[in-house]
Design an enzyme around this catalytic site. Structure first.
Site, PDB file in Angstrom:
ATOM      1  N   ASP A  32       0.864  -1.180   0.000  1.00 48.06           N
ATOM      2  CA  ASP A  32       0.000   0.000   0.000  1.00 48.06           C
ATOM      3  C   ASP A  32       0.900   1.230   0.000  1.00 48.06           C
ATOM      4  O   ASP A  32       1.630   1.479   0.971  1.00 48.06           O
ATOM      5  CB  ASP A  32      -0.893  -0.044   1.250  1.00 48.06           C
ATOM      6  CG  ASP A  32      -1.928   1.068   1.269  1.00 48.06           C
ATOM      7  OD1 ASP A  32      -1.735   2.075   0.570  1.00 48.06           O
ATOM      8  OD2 ASP A  32      -2.912   0.937   2.025  1.00 48.06           O
ATOM      9  N   HIS A  33       0.832   1.998  -1.078  1.00 48.39           N
ATOM     10  CA  HIS A  33       1.745   3.134  -1.217  1.00 48.39           C
ATOM     11  C   HIS A  33       1.434   4.247  -0.222  1.00 48.39           C
ATOM     12  O   HIS A  33       2.220   5.200  -0.074  1.00 48.39           O
ATOM     13  CB  HIS A  33       1.672   3.693  -2.644  1.00 48.39           C
ATOM     14  CG  HIS A  33       3.014   3.985  -3.232  1.00 48.39           C
ATOM     15  ND1 HIS A  33       4.002   4.670  -2.553  1.00 48.39           N
ATOM     16  CD2 HIS A  33       3.549   3.678  -4.441  1.00 48.39           C
ATOM     17  CE1 HIS A  33       5.076   4.779  -3.313  1.00 48.39           C
ATOM     18  NE2 HIS A  33       4.832   4.180  -4.472  1.00 48.39           N
ATOM     19  N   ARG A  34       0.331   4.148   0.500  1.00 50.52           N
ATOM     20  CA  ARG A  34       0.025   5.154   1.517  1.00 50.52           C
ATOM     21  C   ARG A  34       0.862   4.972   2.776  1.00 50.52           C
ATOM     22  O   ARG A  34       1.081   5.930   3.527  1.00 50.52           O
ATOM     23  CB  ARG A  34      -1.461   5.092   1.882  1.00 50.52           C
ATOM     24  CG  ARG A  34      -2.406   5.441   0.743  1.00 50.52           C
ATOM     25  CD  ARG A  34      -3.859   5.193   1.150  1.00 50.52           C
ATOM     26  NE  ARG A  34      -4.088   3.778   1.444  1.00 50.52           N
ATOM     27  CZ  ARG A  34      -5.279   3.294   1.841  1.00 50.52           C
ATOM     28  NH1 ARG A  34      -6.317   4.121   1.993  1.00 50.52           N
ATOM     29  NH2 ARG A  34      -5.420   2.014   2.084  1.00 50.52           N
TER      30      ARG A  34
END
Length: 493
Positions: free
Chosen positions: A463-465
């Site tokens: 998850d790039h968050r």
């Protein structure tokens, strides 16, 4: 006098609101004990047996096999209290069988009050035989299930039953269109109804003339062999012939005005149970998680040699996935950003101080992700044993909701399917998943020379968050280093 109590589908926990009836474990008229499993249901998490908190005689069941019921819907009713509630209508044969089964009376009215699905409601009771009332002049066989969505009440509870007649010393079923015919399950009744079979014309091959699925299938085959409607051949002797082909695709397809067939023709499979839960979770993951994937090839030759040396030393065998899990937990200790989840409402990243490691397992009912609790505290032997236990439970369909929830990171060994790489969908609400491809011999430059080595492709979907590419790349590179040089793990042990 006996008291009739209603048992409803209990709260299944983990946010589950409904369940599908897979198999009834009791029939109307059966004597059940407190905490005895009465029905097997499939939820979006697992398949479990539901125990009944009351002891007595089953007087009604609600719902056929294959039906979905919401939490709180009636499952069955039980007559509890005095033995007369079931003994008077059972006849000498049933009372004799019940006396041999247990010297005590019919279970008392009090129940356990517990309905925890998947774990039982108390200590497991001794295995009991089901006691079916013997056919008499005042009882209709209890084997019949619900008809037209209504539960069929037992004659012992209502005190009313259509009159029966005796012929040549045999007691026949009452001559009334409403009298239920004894069949082994509601699915058999449905099969007969959909194919035009009159169950009253069949002679059951089961105990006490109980009609089995095989009896209906034989009648269908006989009808197909003779080229006649099934109802005309139901009463004829059973003949083993070729199975009747499925009729689902025989219905004419609807057409548009121009004579062109409408789209989406073909067999349909409902998205429910485990399959439906997987579909919902994957769709939500794709909608909410901005995922990215990076991958690297690694030389797994030394890891395979290390495992072989461990197993040659004696003791329990160590599985490859256990070693990979141990590498994962060590990597997550160095890169804890990936052992987290995003709280979208609070707009916060929640970082966990424990590793509950999920692993993807393919079963006949679909993809499930059992969870190894506190994987960061386990050694290779403990991990091997827990992976084996959960895998066997997944194949048997006995995983509990607790076995399938709470994961913080997933290990996906898709190499067992013979593929090298994949870009999997993250198991929401987790933040990352490590993928492991097949380990195969390939040309590889080792110590400056070309050699054949055991090579594996590793991938990390994240998850790039929760992190940027540098953290994801550092995690994956550390995993690859441990695969290539297992001695690196000694730094974190």
């Amino acid at each position: 006098m006996a008291q009739v109590l209603e048992f409803k589908l209990p709260d299944l926990g983990e946010g589950l609101t409904e369940a599908e009836i897979v198999r009834w474990l009791v029939q109307v008229g059966d004597v059940v004990a407190v905490d005895q499993p009465v029905v097997e249901v499939e939820t979006a998490k697992a398949m479990v047996e539901v125990p009944c908190p009351y002891g007595g005689v089953v007087t009604a069941r609600f719902g056929e096999e294959g039906a979905e019921l919401p939490v709180g819907a009636p499952l069955l009713t039980v007559a509890v209290g005095e033995p007369a509630a079931g003994g008077a209508a059972q006849g000498p044969a049933a009372r004799s069988a019940q006396a041999q089964e247990s010297p005590t009376e019919v279970p008392k009215a009090e129940g356990s009050g517990n309905v925890l699905v998947g774990y039982g409601t108390s200590q497991a009771p001794a295995r009991r035989r089901r006691v079916r009332p013997a056919p008499t002049h005042s009882a209709v066989s209890p084997a019949a299930g619900p008809v037209n969505g209504r539960a069929e009440a037992s004659p012992t509870a209502t005190g009313k039953a259509p009159a029966a007649k005796a012929t040549n010393g045999r007691v026949l079923a009452p001559e009334t269109t409403d009298a239920p015919v004894p069949v082994i399950s509601p699915l058999v009744r449905r099969l007969a109804r959909e194919n035009g079979i009159d169950l009253r014309e069949l002679t059951g091959s089961g105990p006490d003339g109980l009609i089995l699925r095989a009896d209906v299938e034989y009648a269908l085959r006989a009808a197909a062999a003779r080229g006649r409607p099934a109802a005309q051949s139901a009463a004829e002797p059973h003949t083993r012939v070729a199975p009747v082909p499925a009729t689902a695709s025989q219905a004419p397809a609807p057409t548009l005005a121009g004579g062109v067939r409408t789209p989406l023709q073909g067999a349909r499979t409902p998205l429910k149970g485990v399959r439906g839960a997987v579909a919902d979770k994957l769709s939500r993951s794709r909608r909410e998680i901005p995922d990215a994937t990076c991958w690297v090839d690694a030389d797994a030759t030394e890891l395979m040699r290390t495992r072989a040396a461990m197993n040659a030393a004696g003791g329990p065998k160590i599985s490859l996935i256990a070693l990979l899990a141990r590498i994962c937990t060590a990597a997550l200790a160095r890169f804890p950003e990936l052992n987290s989840s995003v709280d979208t409402e609070a707009r916060e990243v929640v970082r966990f101080d424990h590793v509950h490691l999920g692993f993807a397992a393919q079963t006949e009912r679909g993809l499930v992700v059992p969870v190894v609790r506190d994987a960061h505290t386990r050694d290779a032997e403990s991990l091997t044993a827990e992976f084996a236990r959960l895998t066997e439970a997944a194949r048997a369909g006995t995983l509990t909701p607790a076995d399938l929830t709470g994961g913080t990171f997933t290990l996906n060994n898709y190499g067992v399917f013979g593929v090298d790489g994949s870009t999997p969908i993250i198991n929401h609400p987790e933040a990352a998943m490590l993928g492991v491809g097949r380990i195969v011999p390939k040309p590889w430059v080792h110590e400056g020379e070309l050699a054949v080595r055991q090579v594996v492709q590793l991938s990390l979907t994240f998850d790039h968050r929760v992190c940027d590419g540098g953290v994801a790349g550092g995690f994956l590179r550390y995993v690859a280093d441990c695969v290539e040089q297992p001695a690196v793990l000694l730094r974190t042990l």
